[in-house]
Design an enzyme around this catalytic site. Sequence first.
Site, PDB file in Angstrom:
ATOM      1  N   LEU F  76       0.806  -1.215   0.000  1.00  0.00           N
ATOM      2  CA  LEU F  76       0.000   0.000   0.000  1.00  0.00           C
ATOM      3  C   LEU F  76       0.844   1.272   0.000  1.00  0.00           C
ATOM      4  CD1 LEU F  76      -2.757  -1.284   2.415  1.00  0.00           C
ATOM      5  CD2 LEU F  76      -2.661  -1.471  -0.061  1.00  0.00           C
ATOM      6  N   CYS F  77       2.142   1.146  -0.248  1.00  0.00           N
ATOM      7  CA  CYS F  77       2.999   2.333  -0.344  1.00  0.00           C
ATOM      8  C   CYS F  77       2.771   3.063  -1.660  1.00  0.00           C
ATOM      9  CB  CYS F  77       4.474   1.906  -0.307  1.00  0.00           C
ATOM     10  SG  CYS F  77       5.168   1.894   1.357  1.00  0.00           S
ATOM     11  N   MET F 114       9.117   4.244   5.086  1.00  0.00           N
ATOM     12  CA  MET F 114       9.203   2.871   4.586  1.00  0.00           C
ATOM     13  C   MET F 114      10.436   2.678   3.699  1.00  0.00           C
ATOM     14  SD  MET F 114       6.845   1.625   6.247  1.00  0.00           S
ATOM     15  CE  MET F 114       7.443   0.013   5.761  1.00  0.00           C
ATOM     16  N   GLU F 115      10.781   3.727   2.950  1.00  0.00           N
ATOM     17  CA  GLU F 115      11.963   3.631   2.088  1.00  0.00           C
ATOM     18  C   GLU F 115      13.230   3.480   2.928  1.00  0.00           C
ATOM     19  OE1 GLU F 115       9.352   5.500   1.532  1.00  0.00           O
ATOM     20  OE2 GLU F 115       8.776   4.978  -0.523  1.00  0.00           O
ATOM     21  N   ASP F 129      23.673 -12.589   3.361  1.00  0.00           N
ATOM     22  CA  ASP F 129      23.955 -13.400   2.175  1.00  0.00           C
ATOM     23  C   ASP F 129      25.456 -13.475   1.893  1.00  0.00           C
ATOM     24  OD1 ASP F 129      23.210 -14.867  -0.223  1.00  0.00           O
ATOM     25  OD2 ASP F 129      23.786 -13.079  -1.338  1.00  0.00           O
TER      26      ASP F 129
END
Lengths: 159, 159, 159, 159, 159, 159
Positions: F76-77, F114-115, F129
């Site tokens: 929903l961004c 959010m970013e 990783d």
Amino acid sequence: MSGPLSHLNARGEANMVDVSEKAVTSRTAVAEGYVTMAPATLDMILDGTAPKGDVLATARIAGIMAAKKTADLIPLCHPLALSKVTVDFTPDRAGARLRVEAAVKVDGKTGVEMEALTAVTVACLTLYDMCKAVDRAMSFSGIRLVEKSGGRSGTFRAP
Amino acid sequence: MSGPLSHLNARGEANMVDVSEKAVTSRTAVAEGYVTMAPATLDMILDGTAPKGDVLATARIAGIMAAKKTADLIPLCHPLALSKVTVDFTPDRAGARLRVEAAVKVDGKTGVEMEALTAVTVACLTLYDMCKAVDRAMSFSGIRLVEKSGGRSGTFRAP
Amino acid sequence: MSGPLSHLNARGEANMVDVSEKAVTSRTAVAEGYVTMAPATLDMILDGTAPKGDVLATARIAGIMAAKKTADLIPLCHPLALSKVTVDFTPDRAGARLRVEAAVKVDGKTGVEMEALTAVTVACLTLYDMCKAVDRAMSFSGIRLVEKSGGRSGTFRAP
Amino acid sequence: MSGPLSHLNARGEANMVDVSEKAVTSRTAVAEGYVTMAPATLDMILDGTAPKGDVLATARIAGIMAAKKTADLIPLCHPLALSKVTVDFTPDRAGARLRVEAAVKVDGKTGVEMEALTAVTVACLTLYDMCKAVDRAMSFSGIRLVEKSGGRSGTFRAP
Amino acid sequence: MSGPLSHLNARGEANMVDVSEKAVTSRTAVAEGYVTMAPATLDMILDGTAPKGDVLATARIAGIMAAKKTADLIPLCHPLALSKVTVDFTPDRAGARLRVEAAVKVDGKTGVEMEALTAVTVACLTLYDMCKAVDRAMSFSGIRLVEKSGGRSGTFRAP
Amino acid sequence: MSGPLSHLNARGEANMVDVSEKAVTSRTAVAEGYVTMAPATLDMILDGTAPKGDVLATARIAGIMAAKKTADLIPLCHPLALSKVTVDFTPDRAGARLRVEAAVKVDGKTGVEMEALTAVTVACLTLYDMCKAVDRAMSFSGIRLVEKSGGRSGTFRAP
């Protein structure tokens, strides 16, 4: 030539540079490149032995779509809401090559050089993909920025 | 040179060709290209005026990530689960250029020529992006397939 | 009609179902759909007032590329290495509509119904986009699975 | 109906048209579509034999996310910073179908018809995917633009 | 702890390592993480002041879709055709936190640890996004691999 | 703490909320997180047994690129044209952990919390990783918003 590599901070680490203080201006860029191939390959593309329309149409669309993916491909590019992308091809039978040109426009805080260059290179890659079954020795050269306008650094024209 | 353009059907329309009957074999491809620049730009990249490490590291990672996006960029490429991608740079101070080489492997039904070429071109684009603030006249040339092995068409080596 | 909705677990929560025990088999799917438009719009596409080739070529390529994005669009679809995708158009002048058909193949653990349906719908969307300047009332109907083969559930043909 | 297909230049080649001279205005679009299914499938979705909540929730989210991917799916669409996307479902038990409606807003230089239509079609595709294990004969129809406002061409309402 | 960082070659440059000689085996991974929040935020999610279903449903779907994007997000990850992804939530009212667990399966040449961890972190991010209007101080902790099986390195269980 | 969950409408269904009436203002966000590992793993990264430069360079680039994918990952961004993204690492040898910080700027209608959080988490995932071959027990904690400014809700600083 002057100035620092703006993508790298004082410690030499990669960064997406701050453009928040830059003005939104109209910016354009044109890039070009050449795909060299066997004369018979160019003939197939142009004369219809190979159905010309779709080879060029596919490469054109691939180039346009790639311009929109530039910020996803190039790590430090800013995302931009492009207002125009075109990709055009000019055959050069004497040179057994095809010229690819892309033009891009935006109203934004950064230029669209990378978008134009990305459109050209992905159009070249698609031409290769469409014809590689008959000519694996195709190559790309002369890929460069032809001109750009707008922004603080003003207009550039390839020498 | 022989055979039809396999991406085009009888009516000349673009298609993603049927590879379902092809054997899964080990396939490799190596591609190369050159970024020509001002000597001072190459110096910056190599000598540390420009922090060398990150310019090349960023371009290397961009090339590797782009190889994985090949089927998303090139309209008629088949998606492939790549088993190896490497991108390497070799400076040529005399020629004021940087050689980019990409090698790709897969166990699959189609070759990885496009993946290797895509890795090379996106690494070139990223080098341009990292240095364009100081050298907008950089250009790419000699982008081509160096060799490929595996599959029905066997081994190819650039002449 | 029988059985549970396989994407939902016992608590009714969405899941990407476990196909690890399924056999890798050859699977195909064909889907179709119709774009209804004003007769003059169809004429433009087919007769060349509107340059037919590129409208259909663009929609065909968009449909093929979309098939490769299915697992990125449909939340619970498994990613698949498609071995073939084709998109074809058949005009129906009497009905003032264009039929879109997509055929997809894979050797995998799940079927390709969603990939064929995705190719059809994105081709329809692209036709709309290419022609909306002259005909905003275009609509899509009859989008459905025509047939599928392979896998545990065997062959399906639309009634 | 009037005017040229704006995506095609004088030679009939596909282009992403220049919108740089267009004004940034507030634009909205609403699209709709129907998924027809067996009555028992609709019952499962609505009555809880199939856990209703998640089927519709998954399709709603897929439609919203797809609206944001429109410029990535439709070759000549301009990228847009959407300011609102909603997807809603209305059951029609008598007709054994589900109505899907999407509404999109933007402040931009081009309209959001394609974003609304893309949201509707991907929501339909997701509904199919969630229920195909019990009903492969589901189909989509009546997918169309309901209304749009803003921009040079003004307001459109489906007849 | 032993052995080199397999992603880096002899010169310390990043590479997507060659897995072509590895066997295709069945591999699984489970990862977990915790989102800590104000008790009232957890109440809203669980008790229905905030409509619980959709907050968790949205986060679950986001996590599943993210697992499929792992190779696009993590530069040196190999693309994998995942055969199963699940995301589950367990509330811990006493601790004012929500546990997120993801389980992933593949038949492939590399493991799915990164896919499971990516699903957990994106589910956490989505929970934050859904609730940030009421609780900007939410935080994530304890994100780790719980266990993995398959492949040359065998089974791992978090101590 | 107050107010409703703005992503959910009156029926509790997920929506991308309407921000069309919000003002375009300058917005910033800073997020942080910690990757805890075996002391020997941190030594490898920092002391050069493991070639430090590229591990951190790869994670930095992955975090920056992920920030640009936020709207593609979080359902929903709103999509945003970011004007700056940086990712930085601070080693904490005593704590056997690495601090990750991301800072993001935009001129837009919604914030970039959010970013920033997405950049931090994907940088953490990439560190995992790059080092998992030697240390599968690495974990992430303390991932949170440090501060944000701009927009109607004003400035937030983590307590």
